[in-house]
Scaffold this motif. Structure first.
Motif, PDB file in Angstrom:
ATOM      1  N   PRO A 149      11.202  74.469  70.126  1.00 42.48           N
ATOM      2  CA  PRO A 149      12.058  74.349  68.948  1.00 42.48           C
ATOM      3  C   PRO A 149      12.641  72.948  68.796  1.00 42.48           C
ATOM      4  O   PRO A 149      12.775  72.209  69.777  1.00 42.48           O
ATOM      5  CB  PRO A 149      13.150  75.387  69.194  1.00 42.48           C
ATOM      6  N   GLU A 150      13.001  72.608  67.582  1.00 42.39           N
ATOM      7  CA  GLU A 150      13.663  71.336  67.292  1.00 42.39           C
ATOM      8  C   GLU A 150      15.164  71.571  67.163  1.00 42.39           C
ATOM      9  O   GLU A 150      15.591  72.496  66.477  1.00 42.39           O
ATOM     10  CB  GLU A 150      13.125  70.737  65.990  1.00 42.39           C
ATOM     11  N   PRO A 151      15.984  70.753  67.815  1.00 47.43           N
ATOM     12  CA  PRO A 151      17.430  70.961  67.684  1.00 47.43           C
ATOM     13  C   PRO A 151      17.929  70.598  66.287  1.00 47.43           C
ATOM     14  O   PRO A 151      17.605  69.535  65.750  1.00 47.43           O
ATOM     15  CB  PRO A 151      18.014  70.019  68.744  1.00 47.43           C
ATOM     16  N   GLY A 152      18.709  71.497  65.697  1.00 50.60           N
ATOM     17  CA  GLY A 152      19.321  71.232  64.412  1.00 50.60           C
ATOM     18  C   GLY A 152      20.663  70.556  64.581  1.00 50.60           C
ATOM     19  O   GLY A 152      21.070  70.189  65.698  1.00 50.60           O
ATOM     20  N   PRO A 153      21.415  70.380  63.503  1.00 54.49           N
ATOM     21  CA  PRO A 153      22.740  69.759  63.600  1.00 54.49           C
ATOM     22  C   PRO A 153      23.624  70.500  64.598  1.00 54.49           C
ATOM     23  O   PRO A 153      23.748  71.720  64.554  1.00 54.49           O
ATOM     24  CB  PRO A 153      23.292  69.881  62.179  1.00 54.49           C
ATOM     25  N   VAL A 168      18.859  66.065  71.407  1.00 50.53           N
ATOM     26  CA  VAL A 168      20.084  66.522  70.737  1.00 50.53           C
ATOM     27  C   VAL A 168      19.904  66.400  69.234  1.00 50.53           C
ATOM     28  O   VAL A 168      19.176  65.541  68.734  1.00 50.53           O
ATOM     29  CB  VAL A 168      21.325  65.718  71.186  1.00 50.53           C
ATOM     30  N   GLY A 169      20.582  67.277  68.499  1.00 50.19           N
ATOM     31  CA  GLY A 169      20.528  67.250  67.056  1.00 50.19           C
ATOM     32  C   GLY A 169      21.584  66.340  66.455  1.00 50.19           C
ATOM     33  O   GLY A 169      22.443  65.786  67.154  1.00 50.19           O
ATOM     34  N   GLU A 170      21.532  66.225  65.156  1.00 49.49           N
ATOM     35  CA  GLU A 170      22.472  65.377  64.426  1.00 49.49           C
ATOM     36  C   GLU A 170      23.910  65.829  64.671  1.00 49.49           C
ATOM     37  O   GLU A 170      24.216  67.024  64.689  1.00 49.49           O
ATOM     38  CB  GLU A 170      22.160  65.461  62.929  1.00 49.49           C
TER      39      GLU A 170
END
Length: 305
Positions: free
Chosen positions: A21-25, A65-67
């Motif tokens: 998965p890609e980290p979101g905000p 880490v996400g935004e």
């Protein structure tokens, strides 16, 4: 990556390949080193109408880490509660639910403390035992219960009693610092106590309430439900208090963080020692669930991706 999933109520659990998965905000992507198995998740698999993401306690290394994330960087070790897919090689963890893993603690120590320790600590806080008062803990050999026994002792309880489903668990419970251990089907649970921390619910609520001394407090934090008769409260001026960790995490993040720091302090001082019943590979998640579901465990059950 690998992750554990199921397609219908009751399972079976199986391992599948899935994209990382890609980290979101506000999210951390964590390479999982240990995943805690809990009774609420086991119950949801067997009882929920629709399949759920198998989440819960995870510990590992931040890889991205996400935004908007400010507290953590890739390479740091963290632990926390994952509300998505946590039975996996990689999982997403919201920054607000994450805490650093201190030196001297490994990933298994971390997952044993991140939820189970917080629930035990919070339930004890809800009971508010005065120094010297007595405390009885049901499911005293469980992931939460075995820490609650130790916390009650560390906080100055005059007498600590463990209650278990199987008398064969008594030696384990006493090794945690309990003064005594009773079985659920014993005719008597001994001398009345000031506080009961109940993780079982259901039919056990009646004897748990009966174990209270006048003006005693029972803290119910299980997902097992149950009914309490008002008359049983009136005759002894007893109280039943509900406790849910999620409400603290969402509504009182300052208190949540304070409790986490206190748990790590007690761990560092040796007053709180997580006990691990068994470690399972992701492929053996069904065996981990069986250990929890049959209440065979003495301490924490952990998956090791």
């Amino acid at each position: 990556m690998r992750r554990v999933r199921y397609e219908s109520t009751g399972g079976p659990l199986f391992v599948e390949e899935a994209p990382v998965p890609e980290p979101g905000p506000g999210e951390l992507l964590v390479r999982c080193a240990a995943v805690g198995v809990t009774l609420p998740v086991v119950r949801k698999v067997t009882e929920a109408a629709e399949p759920i993401a198998l989440g819960g306690e995870i510990a590992g290394e931040v890889v991205a880490v996400g935004e908007g994330v400010t507290r953590f960087r890739p390479g740091e070790r963290v632990t926390g509660l994952c509300f998505g897919h946590g039975y996996a090689d990689f999982a997403l963890l919201h920054e607000a639910m994450a805490t650093p893993v201190p030196d001297g603690a490994d990933a298994v120590d971390a997952v044993a403390l991140v939820r189970s320790g917080l629930v035990a600590y919070g339930a004890l806080e809800a009971a508010r035992p005065a120094p010297g008062e007595s405390v009885l803990v049901t499911a005293a050999a469980s992931g939460v219960g075995h820490l609650a026994v130790q916390l009650a002792r560390a906080r100055g309880a005059g007498r600590v009693v463990g209650a278990v489903s199987d008398p064969g668990k008594a030696d384990f419970v006493r090794s945690l610092g309990a003064d005594d251990c009773v079985a659920y089907d014993d005719g008597s649970w001994g001398d009345p106590v000031d506080c009961v921390l109940d993780a079982v619910g259901g039919d056990l609520l009646t004897p748990a309430l009966a174990a209270l001394a006048p003006h005693g407090r029972l803290v119910a934090y299980s997902s097992g439900g149950g009914t309490v008769q008002a008359y049983d409260l009136l005759v002894g001026a007893k109280s039943v208090i509900g406790f849910q960790m999620a409400l603290i995490a969402r509504g009182r993040p300052d208190l949540y963080e304070q409790w986490r720091r206190e748990l790590w302090r007690l761990f560092a001082e040796g007053a709180l020692k997580p006990q691990v019943h068994a470690e399972f590979a992701l492929e053996d998640a069904a065996k981990a669930h069986e250990a929890i579901g049959t209440r065979a465990n003495l301490g924490k059950v952990v998956l090791r991706p």
